[in-house]
Design an enzyme around this catalytic site. Sequence first.
Site, PDB file in Angstrom:
ATOM      1  N   PRO A  26       0.787  -1.229   0.000  1.00  0.00           N
ATOM      2  CA  PRO A  26       0.000   0.000   0.000  1.00  0.00           C
ATOM      3  C   PRO A  26       0.821   1.282   0.000  1.00  0.00           C
ATOM      4  O   PRO A  26       0.300   2.350  -0.305  1.00  0.00           O
ATOM      5  CB  PRO A  26      -0.804  -0.118   1.298  1.00  0.00           C
ATOM      6  CG  PRO A  26       0.105  -0.892   2.198  1.00  0.00           C
ATOM      7  CD  PRO A  26       0.812  -1.886   1.317  1.00  0.00           C
ATOM      8  N   ASP A  74       3.465   1.682 -11.309  1.00  0.00           N
ATOM      9  CA  ASP A  74       2.160   2.334 -11.306  1.00  0.00           C
ATOM     10  C   ASP A  74       2.185   3.692 -10.614  1.00  0.00           C
ATOM     11  O   ASP A  74       3.112   4.015  -9.865  1.00  0.00           O
ATOM     12  CB  ASP A  74       1.140   1.441 -10.601  1.00  0.00           C
ATOM     13  CG  ASP A  74       0.584   0.351 -11.499  1.00  0.00           C
ATOM     14  OD1 ASP A  74       0.792   0.432 -12.718  1.00  0.00           O
ATOM     15  OD2 ASP A  74      -0.059  -0.581 -10.970  1.00  0.00           O
ATOM     16  N   LYS A  86      -1.846   5.162 -14.591  1.00  0.00           N
ATOM     17  CA  LYS A  86      -3.121   5.525 -15.212  1.00  0.00           C
ATOM     18  C   LYS A  86      -3.986   6.199 -14.159  1.00  0.00           C
ATOM     19  O   LYS A  86      -3.947   5.866 -12.986  1.00  0.00           O
ATOM     20  CB  LYS A  86      -3.857   4.289 -15.744  1.00  0.00           C
ATOM     21  CG  LYS A  86      -3.115   3.518 -16.812  1.00  0.00           C
ATOM     22  CD  LYS A  86      -4.015   2.492 -17.468  1.00  0.00           C
ATOM     23  CE  LYS A  86      -4.378   1.353 -16.540  1.00  0.00           C
ATOM     24  NZ  LYS A  86      -3.273   0.413 -16.289  1.00  0.00           N
ATOM     25  N   GLY A 105      -0.238  -2.446  -3.934  1.00  0.00           N
ATOM     26  CA  GLY A 105      -1.013  -3.494  -3.294  1.00  0.00           C
ATOM     27  C   GLY A 105      -0.553  -4.874  -3.707  1.00  0.00           C
ATOM     28  O   GLY A 105       0.636  -5.166  -3.772  1.00  0.00           O
ATOM     29  N   ASP A 106      -1.532  -5.736  -4.003  1.00  0.00           N
ATOM     30  CA  ASP A 106      -1.264  -7.091  -4.471  1.00  0.00           C
ATOM     31  C   ASP A 106      -1.683  -7.181  -5.932  1.00  0.00           C
ATOM     32  O   ASP A 106      -2.799  -6.798  -6.274  1.00  0.00           O
ATOM     33  CB  ASP A 106      -2.053  -8.099  -3.626  1.00  0.00           C
ATOM     34  CG  ASP A 106      -1.727  -9.535  -4.014  1.00  0.00           C
ATOM     35  OD1 ASP A 106      -1.120 -10.229  -3.194  1.00  0.00           O
ATOM     36  OD2 ASP A 106      -2.077  -9.959  -5.126  1.00  0.00           O
ATOM     37  N   THR A 166      -2.220  -6.277   0.368  1.00  0.00           N
ATOM     38  CA  THR A 166      -3.306  -5.551  -0.269  1.00  0.00           C
ATOM     39  C   THR A 166      -3.815  -4.437   0.646  1.00  0.00           C
ATOM     40  O   THR A 166      -3.677  -4.501   1.880  1.00  0.00           O
ATOM     41  CB  THR A 166      -4.436  -6.498  -0.678  1.00  0.00           C
ATOM     42  OG1 THR A 166      -5.340  -5.802  -1.547  1.00  0.00           O
ATOM     43  CG2 THR A 166      -5.192  -7.032   0.523  1.00  0.00           C
ATOM     44  N   ALA A 167      -4.431  -3.423   0.043  1.00  0.00           N
ATOM     45  CA  ALA A 167      -4.807  -2.221   0.793  1.00  0.00           C
ATOM     46  C   ALA A 167      -5.772  -2.497   1.927  1.00  0.00           C
ATOM     47  O   ALA A 167      -5.703  -1.856   2.982  1.00  0.00           O
ATOM     48  CB  ALA A 167      -5.402  -1.190  -0.172  1.00  0.00           C
ATOM     49  N   MET A 174     -11.927   1.330  -4.711  1.00  0.00           N
ATOM     50  CA  MET A 174     -12.361   2.229  -5.792  1.00  0.00           C
ATOM     51  C   MET A 174     -13.832   2.614  -5.640  1.00  0.00           C
ATOM     52  O   MET A 174     -14.633   2.509  -6.571  1.00  0.00           O
ATOM     53  CB  MET A 174     -12.101   1.576  -7.156  1.00  0.00           C
ATOM     54  CG  MET A 174     -10.625   1.346  -7.432  1.00  0.00           C
ATOM     55  SD  MET A 174     -10.288   0.353  -8.906  1.00  0.00           S
ATOM     56  CE  MET A 174     -10.510  -1.315  -8.245  1.00  0.00           C
TER      57      MET A 174
END
Length: 263
Positions: A25, A48, A70, A102-103, A131-132, A183
């Site tokens: 994260p 990213d 992105k 994250g993952d 992961t977050a 998200m």
Amino acid sequence: MSLDPTLLAAGLPALGHICLVGAGPGAADLLTLRAVKRLAEADVVFYDRLVEPEVVALAGPQADKVFVGKEVGLHSWPQEKIDAAIVAAALSGKRVVRLKSGDPSVFGRACEEIEAARAAGIPAEIVPGVTAASAAAAQMLRPLTERGLTDRLVIATATCRPGEAPQRLSTSLTPGTTLALYMAMHRLHLIRDELLADGIPAETAVEIVSGAETRRQKMLATTLATVCEDVTAAKVGNPAIVFIRIPKPALQTALAEGTVAAC
């Protein structure tokens, strides 16, 4: 990865290797030892937007570092272009690290990149990351599951492909469930209204962690009824995880009366 001598003898290009690495994260010290090793060995790192600079800095001095971030509505690096870039680098014999926040296997578009590697006959690997949802829960000192209270964990995204109808999240919120939403911030009003319309109680606890394990981290505890107003007042934004918990009814009553402990 060593170069294949049979390929070299035949005058053919030696295949490299593609490794999808979970950057976690934010905090660099949450990376796995394997992730650090792959970064140190890499010839090129495609990273990213949400990967922290201190994580990218773990790549060796020999590595080219290519930003392929992105954002919603901004696609200078669409997925197809990323797939083509990592495949081209590996076909030239390079050890490629695709560094994802994250993952990679949790809403990380790993499937497309693994399929691109397979189609080109390139060896590939996934190195999992924190992961977050796990990092956010840890920062709250609140387990994702709690014995006898929430024994079911659902990880979901509130974002869908253009033209697709979003899923009804209320179908996941059975008693004893922790729902971790990725998200979701851009649809928070719609999510709240949908859940209330589907009978989820207005007093249902909602917890949000923004920027978990970064300097920008914020945490908010609120209710379904007031979540949108409280998010605005607290200036909580993306990237964030939204937790919605529906405890088992009998234990929820016992907790409120103080006759049992949560953990």
